[in-house]
Design an enzyme around this catalytic site. Structure first.
Site, PDB file in Angstrom:
ATOM      1  N   GLY A 102      -5.156  -3.727  15.716  1.00  0.00           N
ATOM      2  CA  GLY A 102      -5.969  -2.643  15.168  1.00  0.00           C
ATOM      3  C   GLY A 102      -5.364  -1.284  15.479  1.00  0.00           C
ATOM      4  O   GLY A 102      -5.780  -0.268  14.914  1.00  0.00           O
ATOM      5  N   GLY A 137       0.832  -1.219   0.000  1.00  0.00           N
ATOM      6  CA  GLY A 137       0.000   0.000   0.000  1.00  0.00           C
ATOM      7  C   GLY A 137       0.853   1.250   0.000  1.00  0.00           C
ATOM      8  O   GLY A 137       0.590   2.208   0.735  1.00  0.00           O
ATOM      9  N   SER A 160       1.356   3.918  -1.648  1.00  0.00           N
ATOM     10  CA  SER A 160       0.900   5.309  -1.847  1.00  0.00           C
ATOM     11  C   SER A 160      -0.105   5.745  -0.789  1.00  0.00           C
ATOM     12  O   SER A 160      -0.555   6.895  -0.795  1.00  0.00           O
ATOM     13  CB  SER A 160       0.270   5.467  -3.242  1.00  0.00           C
ATOM     14  OG  SER A 160      -1.041   4.927  -3.242  1.00  0.00           O
ATOM     15  N   HIS A 182     -12.314   9.767  13.457  1.00  0.00           N
ATOM     16  CA  HIS A 182     -11.279   9.603  12.432  1.00  0.00           C
ATOM     17  C   HIS A 182     -11.564  10.514  11.244  1.00  0.00           C
ATOM     18  O   HIS A 182     -12.676  11.014  11.085  1.00  0.00           O
ATOM     19  CB  HIS A 182     -11.212   8.150  11.945  1.00  0.00           C
ATOM     20  CG  HIS A 182     -10.588   7.222  12.939  1.00  0.00           C
ATOM     21  ND1 HIS A 182     -11.314   6.601  13.926  1.00  0.00           N
ATOM     22  CD2 HIS A 182      -9.305   6.818  13.110  1.00  0.00           C
ATOM     23  CE1 HIS A 182     -10.504   5.864  14.657  1.00  0.00           C
ATOM     24  NE2 HIS A 182      -9.279   5.973  14.189  1.00  0.00           N
ATOM     25  N   GLU A 185       2.187  -1.845  -4.645  1.00  0.00           N
ATOM     26  CA  GLU A 185       0.902  -1.149  -4.806  1.00  0.00           C
ATOM     27  C   GLU A 185      -0.014  -2.037  -5.640  1.00  0.00           C
ATOM     28  O   GLU A 185       0.420  -3.039  -6.207  1.00  0.00           O
ATOM     29  CB  GLU A 185       1.077   0.227  -5.471  1.00  0.00           C
ATOM     30  CG  GLU A 185       0.761   1.425  -4.573  1.00  0.00           C
ATOM     31  CD  GLU A 185      -0.619   1.416  -3.895  1.00  0.00           C
ATOM     32  OE1 GLU A 185      -1.539   0.720  -4.384  1.00  0.00           O
ATOM     33  OE2 GLU A 185      -0.788   2.092  -2.870  1.00  0.00           O
ATOM     34  N   ARG A 186      -1.297  -1.648  -5.687  1.00  0.00           N
ATOM     35  CA  ARG A 186      -2.255  -2.461  -6.440  1.00  0.00           C
ATOM     36  C   ARG A 186      -2.001  -2.306  -7.941  1.00  0.00           C
ATOM     37  O   ARG A 186      -1.532  -1.255  -8.398  1.00  0.00           O
ATOM     38  CB  ARG A 186      -3.690  -2.094  -6.063  1.00  0.00           C
ATOM     39  CG  ARG A 186      -4.038  -0.699  -6.383  1.00  0.00           C
ATOM     40  CD  ARG A 186      -5.441  -0.332  -5.949  1.00  0.00           C
ATOM     41  NE  ARG A 186      -5.517   1.108  -5.858  1.00  0.00           N
ATOM     42  CZ  ARG A 186      -5.534   1.926  -6.897  1.00  0.00           C
ATOM     43  NH1 ARG A 186      -5.497   1.454  -8.127  1.00  0.00           N
ATOM     44  NH2 ARG A 186      -5.578   3.240  -6.721  1.00  0.00           N
ATOM     45  N   LYS A 239     -11.841   7.381   6.128  1.00  0.00           N
ATOM     46  CA  LYS A 239     -11.827   6.056   6.764  1.00  0.00           C
ATOM     47  C   LYS A 239     -13.057   5.266   6.317  1.00  0.00           C
ATOM     48  O   LYS A 239     -14.170   5.789   6.319  1.00  0.00           O
ATOM     49  CB  LYS A 239     -11.781   6.181   8.288  1.00  0.00           C
ATOM     50  CG  LYS A 239     -11.646   4.826   8.962  1.00  0.00           C
ATOM     51  CD  LYS A 239     -11.131   4.922  10.371  1.00  0.00           C
ATOM     52  CE  LYS A 239     -11.048   3.566  11.052  1.00  0.00           C
ATOM     53  NZ  LYS A 239     -10.073   2.661  10.426  1.00  0.00           N
TER      54      LYS A 239
END
Ligand SMILES: NC(=O)c1ccc[n+]([C@@H]2O[C@H](COP(=O)([O-])OP(=O)(O)OC[C@H]3O[C@@H](n4cnc5c(N)ncnc54)[C@H](O)[C@@H]3O)[C@@H](O)[C@H]2O)c1
Ligand SMILES: O=C(O)C1=N[C@H](C(=O)O)CCC1
Length: 269
Positions: free
Chosen positions: A126, A11, A13, A158, A37-38, A162
């Site tokens: 978490g 992930g 970026s 948040h 990255e994806r 999110k």
């Protein structure tokens, strides 16, 4: 040749991906050996230093998890549930420590992660900050000391990007409160109140989620009784606290036996 563990960040970026890359590059205890990255992302093929507007660092962004995990002693992963479940299997095949910060994982996702941990070290939490993990311990203690005359409510805030609620941290705090009370959170959890909900049920643990602006992460655990209230609070103002915790976990996991661990194990609290 160096014996500093090689770290891959997934992930690349993302909000956390960028913070993690900065943290790893600044550390003298590890090396950045890959960033993922994806597929289809603009940054694929670019040097990560250049992609983030700085000098080249000699690490190109890739979408090939198998190839890049083969170089890693640890994979630090703050992405999305489907990606994280896939990475758990691949990191285990590569025998790399998998540090998972991704939240919003379903029960099935957790089962798949647990299965991968039979073959490699996985550290999942978490929230990877020292402060929140201390707050979790305090919450358990306070909940154990008070009876159901005190209503427990967890309020979290948040940023507006999110995607999951309650936050992973709120769920950790809820689990700790339930454990302190000797109940199962699944039986007492009350989230997403709206409309004519009826009066609050004695013994429930309530959750409320605020989303707005660039709030990094705020959590209150409220114990409310007739005539008095206790509030335990954590305010995050910088994502560096999560990245530091994640890197600590990646280094801690290097000499551990396969299994699933959390930040309490890493911090020894
Ligand atoms: N545990 C903690 O301490 C902690 C702290 C902060 C955030 N988080 C969690 O981390 C996750 C990410 O948060 P964020 O704010 O950085 O989100 P973000 O949306 O900014 O970043 C997520 C990144 O993951 C990438 N991604 C998605 N699927 C991918 C795939 N298959 N392969 C590679 N990359 C992929 C996205 O393109 C994006 O760049 C969330 O679940 C969040 O709740 C946890
Ligand atoms: O920004 C986020 O997303 C965060 N996620 C974690 C959570 O769900 O609790 C930790 C705080 C920041």
């Amino acid at each position: 040749m160096t014996d500093r563990p090689g770290i891959v960040i997934t992930g690349a970026s993302g909000r956390m991906g960028q913070m993690l890359i900065k943290t790893v590059l600044a550390s003298d205890k590890c090396r950045l050996v890959g960033v993922l990255e994806r597929t289809g992302h603009d940054w694929i093929g670019q040097d990560i230093g250049t992609a983030t507007g700085g000098q080249p660092v000699g690490v190109a962004v890739t979408d090939d998890a198998v190839e890049v995990f083969a170089k890693a002693q640890a994979v630090i992963d703050f992405t999305a549930p489907a990606a994280t479940v896939g990475f758990a299997g691949l990191a285990a095949q590569a025998r790399a420590v998998h540090v998972i910060g991704t939240t919003g994982l379903s029960d099935d996702d957790l089962k798949a992660i647990n299965a991968a941990a039979r073959h490699a070290v996985i550290v999942r939490a978490g929230n990877m900050s020292l402060g929140v993990n201390l707050l979790v311990q305090l919450t358990k203690k306070v909940a154990a000391a008070l009876d159901e005359d005190f209503d427990i409510e967890i309020i979290e805030a948040h940023h507006n990007q999110k995607v999951d609620a309650p936050s992973g941290t709120a769920l950790m705090l809820g689990e700790a409160a339930a454990e302190g009370r000797g109940v199962d959170l699944k039986d007492v959890s009350d989230s997403g109140r709206d409309g004519i909900t009826g009066a609050r049920k004695r013994g429930d643990i309530g959750f409320s989620a605020i989303r707005g602006g660039d709030i990094v992460g705020e959590h209150d655990v409220l114990f409310a009784a007739a005539g008095e209230r206790i509030v335990l609070r954590h305010l995050a103002t910088d994502r560096a606290i999560f990245a530091r915790g994640a890197l600590k976990a990646a280094l801690w996991g290097q000499d551990k036996a396969p299994g699933e661990y959390d930040m309490m194990d890493v911090l020894g609290i």
